[in-house]
Design a protein around this motif. Structure first.
Motif, PDB file in Angstrom:
ATOM      1  N   GLY A  64       0.798  -1.220   0.000  1.00  0.00           N
ATOM      2  CA  GLY A  64       0.000   0.000   0.000  1.00  0.00           C
ATOM      3  C   GLY A  64       0.828   1.268   0.000  1.00  0.00           C
ATOM      4  O   GLY A  64       0.285   2.360  -0.110  1.00  0.00           O
ATOM      5  N   GLU A  65       2.159   1.127   0.128  1.00  0.00           N
ATOM      6  CA  GLU A  65       3.001   2.330   0.081  1.00  0.00           C
ATOM      7  C   GLU A  65       3.320   2.682  -1.375  1.00  0.00           C
ATOM      8  O   GLU A  65       3.113   1.901  -2.283  1.00  0.00           O
ATOM      9  CB  GLU A  65       4.309   2.081   0.851  1.00  0.00           C
ATOM     10  CG  GLU A  65       4.142   1.757   2.322  1.00  0.00           C
ATOM     11  CD  GLU A  65       3.673   2.955   3.135  1.00  0.00           C
ATOM     12  OE1 GLU A  65       3.983   4.098   2.739  1.00  0.00           O
ATOM     13  OE2 GLU A  65       3.000   2.748   4.141  1.00  0.00           O
ATOM     14  N   GLU A  66       3.864   3.874  -1.555  1.00  0.00           N
ATOM     15  CA  GLU A  66       4.351   4.306  -2.872  1.00  0.00           C
ATOM     16  C   GLU A  66       5.251   3.241  -3.499  1.00  0.00           C
ATOM     17  O   GLU A  66       6.148   2.728  -2.849  1.00  0.00           O
ATOM     18  CB  GLU A  66       5.301   5.438  -2.648  1.00  0.00           C
ATOM     19  CG  GLU A  66       5.033   6.886  -2.718  1.00  0.00           C
ATOM     20  CD  GLU A  66       4.035   7.503  -3.579  1.00  0.00           C
ATOM     21  OE1 GLU A  66       4.216   7.465  -4.793  1.00  0.00           O
ATOM     22  OE2 GLU A  66       3.105   8.079  -3.060  1.00  0.00           O
ATOM     23  N   LEU A  67       5.064   2.997  -4.792  1.00  0.00           N
ATOM     24  CA  LEU A  67       5.897   1.999  -5.460  1.00  0.00           C
ATOM     25  C   LEU A  67       7.358   2.408  -5.471  1.00  0.00           C
ATOM     26  O   LEU A  67       8.258   1.577  -5.388  1.00  0.00           O
ATOM     27  CB  LEU A  67       5.411   1.797  -6.889  1.00  0.00           C
ATOM     28  CG  LEU A  67       4.072   1.100  -6.979  1.00  0.00           C
ATOM     29  CD1 LEU A  67       3.562   1.095  -8.393  1.00  0.00           C
ATOM     30  CD2 LEU A  67       4.191  -0.316  -6.451  1.00  0.00           C
ATOM     31  N   PHE A  68       7.575   3.707  -5.576  1.00  0.00           N
ATOM     32  CA  PHE A  68       8.942   4.200  -5.608  1.00  0.00           C
ATOM     33  C   PHE A  68       9.666   3.826  -4.310  1.00  0.00           C
ATOM     34  O   PHE A  68      10.801   3.350  -4.327  1.00  0.00           O
ATOM     35  CB  PHE A  68       8.920   5.717  -5.792  1.00  0.00           C
ATOM     36  CG  PHE A  68      10.280   6.331  -5.861  1.00  0.00           C
ATOM     37  CD1 PHE A  68      11.079   6.102  -6.970  1.00  0.00           C
ATOM     38  CD2 PHE A  68      10.765   7.103  -4.826  1.00  0.00           C
ATOM     39  CE1 PHE A  68      12.337   6.660  -7.039  1.00  0.00           C
ATOM     40  CE2 PHE A  68      12.014   7.664  -4.888  1.00  0.00           C
ATOM     41  CZ  PHE A  68      12.814   7.439  -6.002  1.00  0.00           C
ATOM     42  N   ALA A  69       8.972   4.007  -3.196  1.00  0.00           N
ATOM     43  CA  ALA A  69       9.562   3.666  -1.899  1.00  0.00           C
ATOM     44  C   ALA A  69       9.886   2.178  -1.834  1.00  0.00           C
ATOM     45  O   ALA A  69      10.934   1.780  -1.319  1.00  0.00           O
ATOM     46  CB  ALA A  69       8.602   4.052  -0.786  1.00  0.00           C
ATOM     47  N   VAL A  70       8.984   1.354  -2.384  1.00  0.00           N
ATOM     48  CA  VAL A  70       9.214  -0.090  -2.350  1.00  0.00           C
ATOM     49  C   VAL A  70      10.435  -0.458  -3.186  1.00  0.00           C
ATOM     50  O   VAL A  70      11.253  -1.298  -2.787  1.00  0.00           O
ATOM     51  CB  VAL A  70       7.964  -0.848  -2.855  1.00  0.00           C
ATOM     52  CG1 VAL A  70       8.133  -2.329  -2.628  1.00  0.00           C
ATOM     53  CG2 VAL A  70       6.727  -0.354  -2.137  1.00  0.00           C
ATOM     54  N   ALA A  71      10.577   0.209  -4.345  1.00  0.00           N
ATOM     55  CA  ALA A  71      11.741  -0.065  -5.192  1.00  0.00           C
ATOM     56  C   ALA A  71      13.026   0.276  -4.435  1.00  0.00           C
ATOM     57  O   ALA A  71      14.024  -0.439  -4.530  1.00  0.00           O
ATOM     58  CB  ALA A  71      11.650   0.729  -6.489  1.00  0.00           C
ATOM     59  N   ILE A  72      12.995   1.342  -3.668  1.00  0.00           N
ATOM     60  CA  ILE A  72      14.179   1.719  -2.889  1.00  0.00           C
ATOM     61  C   ILE A  72      14.467   0.660  -1.820  1.00  0.00           C
ATOM     62  O   ILE A  72      15.620   0.341  -1.546  1.00  0.00           O
ATOM     63  CB  ILE A  72      13.996   3.113  -2.247  1.00  0.00           C
ATOM     64  CG1 ILE A  72      13.815   4.166  -3.332  1.00  0.00           C
ATOM     65  CG2 ILE A  72      15.195   3.465  -1.378  1.00  0.00           C
ATOM     66  CD1 ILE A  72      14.983   4.340  -4.260  1.00  0.00           C
ATOM     67  N   VAL A  73      13.401   0.079  -1.253  1.00  0.00           N
ATOM     68  CA  VAL A  73      13.612  -1.005  -0.288  1.00  0.00           C
ATOM     69  C   VAL A  73      14.358  -2.164  -0.946  1.00  0.00           C
ATOM     70  O   VAL A  73      15.284  -2.735  -0.370  1.00  0.00           O
ATOM     71  CB  VAL A  73      12.269  -1.481   0.313  1.00  0.00           C
ATOM     72  CG1 VAL A  73      12.460  -2.762   1.093  1.00  0.00           C
ATOM     73  CG2 VAL A  73      11.691  -0.405   1.209  1.00  0.00           C
ATOM     74  N   THR A  74      13.974  -2.478  -2.203  1.00  0.00           N
ATOM     75  CA  THR A  74      14.670  -3.586  -2.873  1.00  0.00           C
ATOM     76  C   THR A  74      16.133  -3.223  -3.139  1.00  0.00           C
ATOM     77  O   THR A  74      17.000  -4.087  -3.124  1.00  0.00           O
ATOM     78  CB  THR A  74      14.006  -3.982  -4.210  1.00  0.00           C
ATOM     79  OG1 THR A  74      14.209  -2.943  -5.166  1.00  0.00           O
ATOM     80  CG2 THR A  74      12.548  -4.255  -4.050  1.00  0.00           C
ATOM     81  N   LEU A  75      16.382  -1.926  -3.342  1.00  0.00           N
ATOM     82  CA  LEU A  75      17.767  -1.483  -3.516  1.00  0.00           C
ATOM     83  C   LEU A  75      18.568  -1.759  -2.243  1.00  0.00           C
ATOM     84  O   LEU A  75      19.705  -2.241  -2.290  1.00  0.00           O
ATOM     85  CB  LEU A  75      17.765   0.013  -3.828  1.00  0.00           C
ATOM     86  CG  LEU A  75      18.871   0.580  -4.703  1.00  0.00           C
ATOM     87  CD1 LEU A  75      18.954  -0.163  -6.013  1.00  0.00           C
ATOM     88  CD2 LEU A  75      18.605   2.061  -4.967  1.00  0.00           C
ATOM     89  N   GLY A  76      17.950  -1.481  -1.102  1.00  0.00           N
ATOM     90  CA  GLY A  76      18.607  -1.776   0.168  1.00  0.00           C
ATOM     91  C   GLY A  76      18.808  -3.268   0.352  1.00  0.00           C
ATOM     92  O   GLY A  76      19.869  -3.722   0.798  1.00  0.00           O
ATOM     93  N   MET A  77      17.765  -4.046  -0.031  1.00  0.00           N
ATOM     94  CA  MET A  77      17.865  -5.503   0.048  1.00  0.00           C
ATOM     95  C   MET A  77      19.026  -6.007  -0.779  1.00  0.00           C
ATOM     96  O   MET A  77      19.750  -6.921  -0.384  1.00  0.00           O
ATOM     97  CB  MET A  77      16.583  -6.124  -0.489  1.00  0.00           C
ATOM     98  CG  MET A  77      15.691  -6.684   0.570  1.00  0.00           C
ATOM     99  SD  MET A  77      14.083  -7.004  -0.129  1.00  0.00           S
ATOM    100  CE  MET A  77      14.458  -8.194  -1.389  1.00  0.00           C
ATOM    101  N   ASP A  78      19.202  -5.385  -1.965  1.00  0.00           N
ATOM    102  CA  ASP A  78      20.313  -5.766  -2.837  1.00  0.00           C
ATOM    103  C   ASP A  78      21.633  -5.628  -2.090  1.00  0.00           C
ATOM    104  O   ASP A  78      22.457  -6.541  -2.086  1.00  0.00           O
ATOM    105  CB  ASP A  78      20.307  -4.881  -4.092  1.00  0.00           C
ATOM    106  CG  ASP A  78      21.555  -5.082  -4.935  1.00  0.00           C
ATOM    107  OD1 ASP A  78      21.747  -6.211  -5.408  1.00  0.00           O
ATOM    108  OD2 ASP A  78      22.325  -4.132  -5.094  1.00  0.00           O
ATOM    109  N   ILE A  79      21.815  -4.488  -1.427  1.00  0.00           N
ATOM    110  CA  ILE A  79      23.081  -4.250  -0.716  1.00  0.00           C
ATOM    111  C   ILE A  79      23.280  -5.299   0.376  1.00  0.00           C
ATOM    112  O   ILE A  79      24.355  -5.892   0.502  1.00  0.00           O
ATOM    113  CB  ILE A  79      23.098  -2.819  -0.136  1.00  0.00           C
ATOM    114  CG1 ILE A  79      23.091  -1.810  -1.289  1.00  0.00           C
ATOM    115  CG2 ILE A  79      24.330  -2.615   0.740  1.00  0.00           C
ATOM    116  CD1 ILE A  79      22.902  -0.389  -0.862  1.00  0.00           C
ATOM    117  N   VAL A  80      22.219  -5.547   1.138  1.00  0.00           N
ATOM    118  CA  VAL A  80      22.329  -6.505   2.243  1.00  0.00           C
ATOM    119  C   VAL A  80      22.652  -7.909   1.722  1.00  0.00           C
ATOM    120  O   VAL A  80      23.648  -8.533   2.118  1.00  0.00           O
ATOM    121  CB  VAL A  80      21.021  -6.532   3.070  1.00  0.00           C
ATOM    122  CG1 VAL A  80      21.054  -7.654   4.098  1.00  0.00           C
ATOM    123  CG2 VAL A  80      20.793  -5.186   3.734  1.00  0.00           C
ATOM    124  N   VAL A  81      21.818  -8.387   0.788  1.00  0.00           N
ATOM    125  CA  VAL A  81      21.987  -9.760   0.303  1.00  0.00           C
ATOM    126  C   VAL A  81      23.326  -9.898  -0.420  1.00  0.00           C
ATOM    127  O   VAL A  81      24.052 -10.883  -0.238  1.00  0.00           O
ATOM    128  CB  VAL A  81      20.824 -10.153  -0.637  1.00  0.00           C
ATOM    129  CG1 VAL A  81      21.045 -11.544  -1.201  1.00  0.00           C
ATOM    130  CG2 VAL A  81      19.506 -10.080   0.105  1.00  0.00           C
TER     131      VAL A  81
END
Lengths: 328, 263
Positions: free
Chosen positions: A116-133
């Motif tokens: 339900g959040e902005e898609l842009f914000a979610v894409a940024i979350v995946t960017l963070g996930m990328d760094i972590v993983v």
């Protein structure tokens, strides 16, 4: 790696034709790009999220195979007398299951709170996930590349005029199967629910569609496809040394393929992957030598992006993408 | 069948939108819920169907029960499975999908072959237009056809109670009549209907019971025929005045008059 009658080690064979070899290379690259692209597409079509962690998931998948097959010897240790290809295939299967679970877990922990959040914000979350993983995976991999311990090695079908690596045959079959299965999947009940959820989450929930289940399914499938691509990236003829810290970045080279194909189309992912694969293979075998010196080295890496720009100018929604619905 | 008791809903922890409303829909009834913009009609719908969460809304008081089971704050998928379907305001069809795929998405909870077939045939029987345009992309349907599709999609869930949020919104008068007739038909096939509307004339003409909401409260309820004859309803919802009276500009500015509801 015992070569049978048909197989000759690559170096010993007669000279193959340049064009045929380019085609083999194009199929190899194209298949990997298509696998990566389909993985992107399924997550995008269910959640409208561009998954920037896809490359990290690919590297993680390859690492899982490497550790299952060579370090932990799973499932080989339980079936001591099985031939090498059986235990290796078993290791791949287990790695894919693990990848699916990891994909679901990542979705549950990092993305479910973002529904339900902005898609842009979610894409940024995946960017963070990328760094972590990516960092965790690279830490596990260590500074040396890890071979995947596959039984194919550098074996090829040598037909004289062309040498086809075993891996390319396997990979082509797997990529085509994956694309066909995913295309079929989108016609199923869950597939229709995914498309509905991607288009309008609230309306989909109002129909009783469990958005959570849609999300975890798409991430499980996306992670499996990423892992498959990561495995093929880490095999001969791409990188016969195995998975290393740069593997994760390979996936970003599939972006032009995804955009050329049109972001939300499975067929587009396949076609886009093959176009980009062939363009890159063609450029690296023909746009070299004295006449092309002005292009510099590494021009083949730019060709996909040039193609992407041309396609975007002509068809902004990609070759097979859904046109935006506009009623006048 | 559906009972809402003393429901209080707060958005963003501060905006009190529903101030303790109660309503009831009986078996096989059509119940109309009327109110002006911002009265809280859609919030009522969201509370019943479990869709408040993405709008940062919370049920702070009250209770919703369906067939005796409490469904306050249940998951939307659970609520649909129990038999409450909704037609959302503004149709909200899946524009990029075909008509058939929209119906399949609607049938997510009703996916066994026999149930799907029965619901599909029911929808095609009610809406011959959709049958003609089965494989058309939903976004290219006309407004009326899209409303039919939205209703059809909800019917695919084989609901016991259907809640429609402003189905007449943006439709030509003839189409409004058509939608009204279809609601009556759906009701005659045994589905209870909660009709949320601003078009009071249309809603009250088919309802068995009517509620009127204003700024988060129920201000009036009763027999639709009685409501239609009520002076306040006439003035505020039907735009009618007692005939023959001389009107000054001051009377026309009715928004300045305090509304007094006598019920």
């Amino acid at each position: 790696m015992t070569p049978d009658l048909l197989v000759v080690i690559a170096q010993e064979a007669s000279t193959p034709s340049k064009f045929a070899q380019m085609v083999v290379d194009g199929v190899n690259l194209g298949g990997i790009y298509a696998l990566l692209a389909v993985g992107f597409v399924i997550i995008f079509r269910a959640t409208q999220v561009l998954n920037f962690a896809h490359g990290a998931l690919a590297a993680l998948g390859a690492f899982l195979v490497a550790s299952f097959a060579t370090v932990l010897d799973i499932p080989g240790r339980w079936i001591p007398n099985a031939p090498a290809w059986v235990s290796w295939t078993g290791a791949v299967f287990l790695a894919l299951i693990a990848a699916a679970l990891i994909g679901m877990a990542l979705e549950r922990v990092f993305l479910r709170p973002m529904v339900g959040e902005e898609l842009f914000a979610v894409a940024i979350v995946t960017l963070g996930m990328d760094i972590v993983v990516r960092n965790i995976t690279n830490d596990w991999i260590g500074p040396q590349p890890r071979p995947l311990g596959d039984p194919f090695g550098i074996s090829v079908f040598d037909l004289g005029w062309v040498r086809i690596p075993y891996t390319v045959v396997t990979q082509t079959v797997v990529a085509l199967l994956a694309v066909a299965l995913i295309a079929y999947f989108f016609r199923s009940r869950m597939g229709v629910a995914m498309r509905a959820t991607a288009f309008d989450q609230e309306a989909a929930r109002a129909q009783g569609i469990s958005v959570g289940r849609v999300f975890s399914t798409s991430w499980a499938i996306g992670a499996v496809l990423a892992a498959l691509a990561g495995i093929f990236i880490s095999l001969f003829p791409r990188r016969s040394t195995g998975v290393d810290p740069t593997t994760a970045f390979f996936a970003f080279r599939a972006f032009p393929a995804i955009i050329i194909g049109g972001l939300d189309s499975v067929v587009g992912a396949l076609v886009g992957g093959l176009i980009v694969g062939f363009a890159e293979a063609g450029a690296s075998s023909y746009l070299v030598g004295e006449n092309w010196e002005f292009l510099g080295t590494g021009f083949a890496g730019i060709v996909p992006y040039l193609l992407m720009m041309v396609v975007l100018i002509i068809r902004p929604y990609g070759l097979f993408g859904t046109e935006e619905i506009r009623r006048v | 069948m559906l009972t809402v008791e003393n429901l209080e809903v707060v958005y963003n922890d501060v905006v009190l939108v529903l101030r303790g409303i109660s309503l009831e829909v009986g078996d096989g009834q059509i119940v109309a819920l009327l109110g002006a913009n911002g009265a809280g009609k859609t919030t009522t719908l969201r509370s019943i169907t479990g869709l408040l969460d993405v709008h940062e809304g919370d049920i702070t008081k009250g209770e919703i029960t369906f067939k005796g089971d409490e469904i306050t704050e249940a998951l939307p998928s659970k609520i649909v499975e129990m038999g409450i379907s909704q037609v959302m305001e503004g149709r909200r069809i899946f524009a990029e999908m075909t008509v058939d795929d929209n119906l399949r998405a609607g049938a997510y909870v009703n996916s066994n072959r026999a149930g799907y077939k029965a619901s599909y045939d029911r929808v095609m029987g009610l809406f011959p237009r959709l049958k003609e345009r089965r494989s058309a992309t939903a976004g290219y349907l006309s407004g009326g056809e899209q409303q039919m599709l939205a209703i059809g999609r909800a019917l695919m869930q084989d609901p016991k109670l259907m809640i429609l949020d402003e189905p007449s919104l943006g439709l030509a008068p003839l189409l409004v009549q058509e939608v009204r007739d279809i609601i009556v038909q759906i009701n005659e096939q045994g589905t209870a209907v909660l009709l949320i509307e601003q078009n009071a004339n249309m809603a009250l003409s088919i309802a068995h019971h009517g509620y009127i909401m204003e700024t988060g409260k129920m201000v009036m309820d009763g027999d639709p025929q009685k409501l239609l004859k009520d002076d306040d309803v006439k003035e505020f919802y039907l735009g009618l005045h007692a005939s023959g009276e001389k009107k000054s500009f001051r009377d026309v500015k009715h928004y300045k008059r305090r509304k007094r509801w006598l019920s």
